[in-house]
Design an enzyme around this catalytic site. Structure first.
Site: not given
Length: 188
Positions: A100, A107, A164, A167
């Site tokens: 990120h 996301d 996740e 993600h």
């Protein structure tokens, strides 16, 4: 920030729900001073591919986060540290992948054309095994929706994290430099 592109709803035909610019996030406080979304220029073509493919399925892309200033990453890691060498739910800014902070992670989720989120079995930033792609505790519908998202994203060239469902990132994120954000973007 010269390699970052601002993502807007109008230009990219996406829905923005930038959680870290609100209190509706895992930390419960505003982490960004403004609801702005940026991605590395290398993310633009794959994102456009996903948006176009989703539209063919009568779906829209809803983005929760993109580029994250390193100061915010540090704050989040301090709140949710991990001794796991594979990394916990928040990457350690000192030696972690921190995609990120490089602008090469996103996301997101999927919605119907009216903006109603598809059931993914958990909310964004669920820090438990319910967030894992392999989770069997969620409904069959949620599993199907996660697979649709996974298929759209991987066909566009994105990599994913097993822990996740929301993600996705470009392969080899460490090939991209960490981007230093202007201090006015950070609320913490």
């Amino acid at each position: 920030m010269s390699k970052l592109v601002e993502i807007t709803e109008e230009k990219f035909d996406v829905i923005l729900d930038l959680r870290y610019a609100t209190k509706n996030n895992v930390c419960g406080i505003e982490l960004y001073s403004k609801p702005l979304c940026y991605l590395h220029e290398a993310m633009i073509a794959p994102l456009e591919h996903v948006v176009k493919s989703a539209k063919l399925l009568d779906l829209k892309v809803k983005i929760f986060d993109g580029f994250r200033p390193i100061e915010v990453q540090q704050f989040m890691f301090d709140q949710f540290p991990s001794d796991d060498p594979q990394g916990g739910f928040v990457s350690n800014p000192n030696g972690g992948r921190i995609p990120h902070c490089r602008g090469v992670a996103i996301d997101l989720t999927l919605t119907d054309l009216n903006g109603k989120e598809l059931d993914m079995g958990s909310d964004f930033d669920e820090f438990s095994d319910i967030a894992y792609h392999s989770c069997e505790k969620i409904s069959a519908a949620a599993q199907r929706n996660r697979l649709i998202l996974l298929g759209l994203m991987t066909l566009a060239g994105f990599d994913f994290l097993a822990k996740e469902w929301w993600h996705y990132q470009l392969p080899n994120p460490r090939e991209y430099p960490v981007v230093q954000a202007p201090q006015h973007m950070v609320a913490v």
